[in-house]
Design an enzyme around this catalytic site. Structure first.
Site, PDB file in Angstrom:
ATOM      1  N   LYS A 185       0.855  -1.186   0.000  1.00 22.78           N
ATOM      2  CA  LYS A 185       0.000   0.000   0.000  1.00 22.78           C
ATOM      3  C   LYS A 185       0.893   1.237   0.000  1.00 22.78           C
ATOM      4  CE  LYS A 185      -1.776   3.044   2.383  1.00 22.78           C
ATOM      5  NZ  LYS A 185      -1.790   4.316   1.692  1.00 22.78           N
ATOM      6  N   CYS A 296      14.246  10.636   5.780  1.00 25.04           N
ATOM      7  CA  CYS A 296      14.125  10.171   7.167  1.00 25.04           C
ATOM      8  C   CYS A 296      15.414  10.389   7.943  1.00 25.04           C
ATOM      9  CB  CYS A 296      13.728   8.707   7.198  1.00 25.04           C
ATOM     10  SG  CYS A 296      14.850   7.652   6.310  1.00 25.04           S
ATOM     11  N   GLU A 395      10.173  15.973  14.854  1.00 24.09           N
ATOM     12  CA  GLU A 395      10.590  15.873  13.452  1.00 24.09           C
ATOM     13  C   GLU A 395       9.715  16.807  12.604  1.00 24.09           C
ATOM     14  OE1 GLU A 395       9.425  12.300  11.276  1.00 24.09           O
ATOM     15  OE2 GLU A 395      11.440  12.222  10.429  1.00 24.09           O
TER      16      GLU A 395
HETATM   17  P1  NAD Z   1       2.687   8.484   7.431  1.00 19.41           P
HETATM   18  O1  NAD Z   1       2.930   7.679   8.657  1.00 19.41           O
HETATM   19  O2  NAD Z   1       1.701   9.565   7.493  1.00 19.41           O
HETATM   20  O3  NAD Z   1       2.201   7.523   6.233  1.00 19.41           O
HETATM   21  C1  NAD Z   1       2.936   6.388   5.870  1.00 19.41           C
HETATM   22  C2  NAD Z   1       2.009   5.377   5.222  1.00 19.41           C
HETATM   23  O4  NAD Z   1       1.076   4.922   6.212  1.00 19.41           O
HETATM   24  C3  NAD Z   1       1.172   5.912   4.063  1.00 19.41           C
HETATM   25  O5  NAD Z   1       1.073   4.929   3.063  1.00 19.41           O
HETATM   26  C4  NAD Z   1      -0.174   6.154   4.709  1.00 19.41           C
HETATM   27  O6  NAD Z   1      -1.251   6.113   3.804  1.00 19.41           O
HETATM   28  C5  NAD Z   1      -0.246   4.995   5.688  1.00 19.41           C
HETATM   29  N1  NAD Z   1      -1.178   5.202   6.806  1.00 19.41           N
HETATM   30  C6  NAD Z   1      -1.603   6.375   7.335  1.00 19.41           C
HETATM   31  N2  NAD Z   1      -2.494   6.135   8.322  1.00 19.41           N
HETATM   32  C7  NAD Z   1      -2.645   4.797   8.422  1.00 19.41           C
HETATM   33  C8  NAD Z   1      -3.412   3.931   9.248  1.00 19.41           C
HETATM   34  N3  NAD Z   1      -4.225   4.404  10.180  1.00 19.41           N
HETATM   35  N4  NAD Z   1      -3.290   2.600   9.068  1.00 19.41           N
HETATM   36  C9  NAD Z   1      -2.448   2.098   8.145  1.00 19.41           C
HETATM   37  N5  NAD Z   1      -1.721   2.861   7.300  1.00 19.41           N
HETATM   38  C10 NAD Z   1      -1.801   4.201   7.450  1.00 19.41           C
HETATM   39  O7  NAD Z   1       4.128   8.961   6.977  1.00 19.41           O
HETATM   40  P2  NAD Z   1       4.525   9.913   5.761  1.00 19.41           P
HETATM   41  O8  NAD Z   1       4.101  11.283   6.128  1.00 19.41           O
HETATM   42  O9  NAD Z   1       4.061   9.317   4.488  1.00 19.41           O
HETATM   43  O10 NAD Z   1       6.137   9.781   5.802  1.00 19.41           O
HETATM   44  C11 NAD Z   1       6.944  10.559   6.611  1.00 19.41           C
HETATM   45  C12 NAD Z   1       7.478   9.771   7.802  1.00 19.41           C
HETATM   46  O11 NAD Z   1       8.190   8.585   7.413  1.00 19.41           O
HETATM   47  C13 NAD Z   1       8.488  10.576   8.579  1.00 19.41           C
HETATM   48  O12 NAD Z   1       8.231  10.442   9.949  1.00 19.41           O
HETATM   49  C14 NAD Z   1       9.812   9.920   8.223  1.00 19.41           C
HETATM   50  O13 NAD Z   1      10.856  10.121   9.119  1.00 19.41           O
HETATM   51  C15 NAD Z   1       9.430   8.499   8.140  1.00 19.41           C
HETATM   52  N6  NAD Z   1      10.460   7.700   7.430  1.00 19.41           N
HETATM   53  C16 NAD Z   1      11.252   6.783   8.108  1.00 19.41           C
HETATM   54  C17 NAD Z   1      12.231   6.051   7.432  1.00 19.41           C
HETATM   55  C18 NAD Z   1      13.102   5.040   8.135  1.00 19.41           C
HETATM   56  O14 NAD Z   1      13.760   4.258   7.465  1.00 19.41           O
HETATM   57  N7  NAD Z   1      13.123   5.022   9.452  1.00 19.41           N
HETATM   58  C19 NAD Z   1      12.410   6.226   6.067  1.00 19.41           C
HETATM   59  C20 NAD Z   1      11.625   7.154   5.408  1.00 19.41           C
HETATM   60  C21 NAD Z   1      10.652   7.872   6.127  1.00 19.41           C
END
Ligand code: NAD
Length: 492
Positions: A185, A296, A395
Site C-alpha cells: 500500500k 528520514c 521531526e
Molecule cells: P505516514 O505515517 O503519514 O504515512 C505512511 C504510510 O502509512 C502511508 O502509506 C499512509 O497512507 C499509511 N497510513 C496512514 N495512516 C494509516 C493507518 N491508520 N493505518 C495504516 N496505514 C496508514 O508517513 P509519511 O508522512 O508518508 O512519511 C513521513 C514519515 O516517514 C516521517 O516520519 C519519516 O521520518 C518516516 N520515514 C522513516 C524512514 C526510516 O527508514 N526510518 C524512512 C523514510 C521515512
C-alpha cells in the site's frame, strides 16, 4: 547523463487514471482519489481509493500465489528479480519523472534514489537468494538437527510518500526473494511509480498474485491491511503515530509481526577540531536540505562546538543560500517542491513556533514561488534552539535546520541523545579516539564520521528508540521475512 528535453517530453504526457494491481490485473476500484502535483498544484490524475473488499481481494490473491512462489526454488525467483532490475533500469527515466510529478523530489536525486536504487535492491536480493544456506546444529552425534528458514506467507508493506520506489523495494525485494508474496500500500500522494513497478514485475515473469498493489487512504486501505487476519507480517515506513496504530491493529487481529521504520531528529555534531569546516558545511547543508528536508535520515539538528559556531554558521548559511529551489523537473533546480500543501503548512508552522519559543531564523523561513501554484519553501536555519524547544524535539520533515551549541564532548553526547528518536547521526572531528567514543555513545542506527548520509544496500538501515525496530537493507533484512523451523531427527 540527464537530458532536459527527454525529461520535458515525458513530463508533457498525460497520466492515465490508475486502478489497483491485483492478481496481475488492473482493477479500477469503486472510489477515486484526486492526485495533485506539488510542482504546480494542478490535477495530475486519479487513483483508486482501496476499500476493505479490495484489500481482501489482494490478500486472497497473494495467499493463493504463495505455495507455488515459495516452492519455486531460488534459481527461479532469482531470475525474475534480476529481470525486474533490468526492466527498472530500462524504464528509469520514465519512472523517475512519473514519481517527481507525484511527489516533487528534484529529478537528479529522484533518478538515483528511486529507480536506480530500486533496481540495485532487486538485483542485490535476487543475487543473494541462491547463496544463503540453512544450518545443521552442533548436537550430539546420534541426532541430526536441521535449522530451516521458511518464508512467512503474505507480507503487507505500507510505505510513505518520499522515495516510494527506494523504500518500497527495500521491503518488497527481500520479502519476495525469501519466497513470500506481497500486498503493497503506497502513500496516497505517491502511488504512481509503484503501480508501474508492479506492471514491470509482471513483464519480468513474476506470476500473477505474487506482488499486488492496493492504493488508497491510510485510514481505510492501510487500516484494512493492518487488521487483516490473513496477513502474516507488516513492514512499515512512516510516522511514529501510524506505527503505533499498526501495533494496535496487530494486537486486535492475528498478532502479525510488525516492523517499523519511523522518524528521526538526527544530530549532526561538529567539533572544533574538524579538519575541513568548509567541506563539513557543504555536506551538512545537503544532509538536511536535499529533497526539501523530506529524508528520514536528514541531519535536522546541528550541534556545533561553541568556539567554531560563528565561522561554521557563516559558511553553512552561504552554501544554503546558493541552493536553487524550483521546478523539480528542471535540471537547473537543486531542490524541488515540498510534497504537498499540508506538509508545507506544517513546515512553516514549525518555523513560527521556533520563533515564538526564542529561536532566531538566520536564513529562509518562507514559502516561495507561490505564483507557480506549487509548494516551495526556502531552506531555513534556526539558531539558539534549546533542548526544551519544539524544534529540538519534533521531526519537521521539511527544510528546517535547528542549531544548538555545546562546549564539551559530554554535553554533545547529552544533546545528541536528548530526543525520543535514534535514527541517524554524524560526528565531525579529526580526533580518531573521539570519533570511536562518539560512535559508541550516540544512540542511533547509523553514525556517520566526517560525512553525512553515505549508505548503500549492503548495510542495515533502521532506528533505535522511537525511530522503530527491524532493519531494512543488507542480508539482515531477510531475517524479517523468514522464520526458523527446527527438524530434530533421531539417528539412533
Ligand atoms: P505516514 O505515517 O503519514 O504515512 C505512511 C504510510 O502509512 C502511508 O502509506 C499512509 O497512507 C499509511 N497510513 C496512514 N495512516 C494509516 C493507518 N491508520 N493505518 C495504516 N496505514 C496508514 O508517513 P509519511 O508522512 O508518508 O512519511 C513521513 C514519515 O516517514 C516521517 O516520519 C519519516 O521520518 C518516516 N520515514 C522513516 C524512514 C526510516 O527508514 N526510518 C524512512 C523514510 C521515512
Amino acid at each position: 547523463m540527464l537530458n532536459q528535453e527527454a525529461i520535458d517530453a515525458l513530463a508533457s504526457q498525460a497520466v492515465p487514471a490508475r486502478g489497483h494491481l491485483i492478481n496481475g490485473r488492473m482493477v479500477e476500484g469503486s472510489e477515486r482519489i484526486e492526485v495533485t502535483s506539488p510542482i504546480d498544484g494542478k490535477l495530475l490524475t486519479t487513483i483508486a481509493a482501496g476499500t476493505e473488499k479490495d484489500v481482501d481481494d489482494a490478500v486472497a490473491a497473494a495467499r493463493a500465489a504463495f505455495p507455488k512462489w515459495s516452492r519455486s526454488g531460488p534459481a527461479f525467483r532469482r531470475k525474475v528479480l534480476l529481470k525486474l532490475a533490468e526492466l527498472i533500469e530500462k524504464h528509469a527515466l520514465e519512472l523517475a519523472v512519473l514519481g517527481v510529478r507525484d511527489n516533487g523530489t528534484e529529478i537528479g536525486m529522484a533518478l538515483k534514489a528511486e529507480p536506480l536504487s530500486a533496481a540495485g535492491t532487486f538485483r542485490y536480493y535476487g543475487e543473494a537468494i541462491d547463496k544463503i544456506y540453512d544450518e545443521i546444529a552442533p548436537t550430539a552425534p546420534e541426532v541430526l538437527a536441521l535449522v530451516h528458514r521458511e518464508p512467512l506467507g503474505v507480507v503487507g508493506a505500507i510505505v510513505p510518500w518520499h522515495f516510494p520506489m527506494m523504500i518500497g523495494a527495500w521491503k518488497v525485494a527481500p520479502a519476495l526473494a525469501a519466497g513470500n508474496t506481497v500486498v503493497l500500500k503506497p502513500a496516497e500522494i505517491a502511488s504512481l511509480s509503484l503501480l508501474r513497478l508492479a506492471e514491470l514485475a509482471l513483464e519480468a515473469g513474476m506470476p500473477e498474485g505474487v506482488f499486488n498493489v492496493v492504493t488508497g487512504k491510510g485510514s481505510v486501505t492501510g487500516k484494512a491491511l493492518g487488521l487483516h487476519m490473513d496477513v502474516d507480517a507488516l513492514a512499515f515506513t512512516g510516522s511514529g503515530g501510524v506505527g503505533r496504530q499498526l501495533l494496535e491493529y496487530s494486537a486486535r487481529s492475528n498478532l502479525k509481526r510488525v516492523f517499523l521504520e519511523l522518524g528521526g531528529k538526527s544530530p549532526n555534531i561538529v567539533f572544533a577540531d574538524t579538519a575541513d569546516l568548509a567541506r563539513a558545511a557543504k555536506v551538512s547543508a545537503s544532509g538536511i536540505f536535499r529533497n526539501s528536508g523530506q529524508v528520514c535520515v536528514a541531519g535536522s539538528r546541528l550541534l556545533v562546538e561553541e568556539s567554531v559556531q560563528g565561522a561554521f554558521l557563516e559558511q553553512l548559511a552561504a552554501v544554503t543560500e546558493k541552493f536553487r529551489v524550483g521546478n523539480p523537473l528542471s535540471l537547473s533546480s537543486d531542490i524541488g517542491a515540498v510534497s504537498s500543501a499540508d506538509q508545507l503548512g506544517k513546515d512553516l508552522g514549525y518555523v513560527e513556533k521556533a520563533r515564538a519559543e526564542g529561536g532566531t531564523v538566520v536564513t529562509g523561513g518562507n514559502r516561495i514561488l507561490e505564483e507557480t501554484g506549487g509548494t516551495y519553501m526556502q531552506p531555513t536555519i534556526v539558531t539558539g534552539v534549546k533542548p526544551d524547544m519544539t524544534l529540538f524535539k519534533e521531526e519537521v520533515f521539511g527544510p528546517v535546520l535547528a542549531v544548538t551549541t555545546f562546549r564539551t564532548e559530554e554535553e554533545a553526547v547529552r544533546l545528541a541523545n536528548g530526543t525520543d528518536y535514534g535514527l541517524a547521526s554524524a560526528v565531525w572531528t579529526s580526533n580518531l579516539s573521539r570519533a570511536h567514543r562518539m560512535i559508541r555513545a550516540v544512540h542511533a542506527g547509523v553514525v556517520h564520521v566526517n560525512t553525512y548520509g553515505g549508505s548503500d544496500i549492503t548495510v542495515p538501515l533502521g532506528g533505535f528508540k522511537q525511530s522503530g525496530f527491524g532493519r531494512d537493507k543488507s542480508l539482515h533484512a531477510m531475517e524479517k521475512y523468514t522464520d526458523l523451523k527446527t527438524a530434530w531427527i533421531d539417528l539412533g
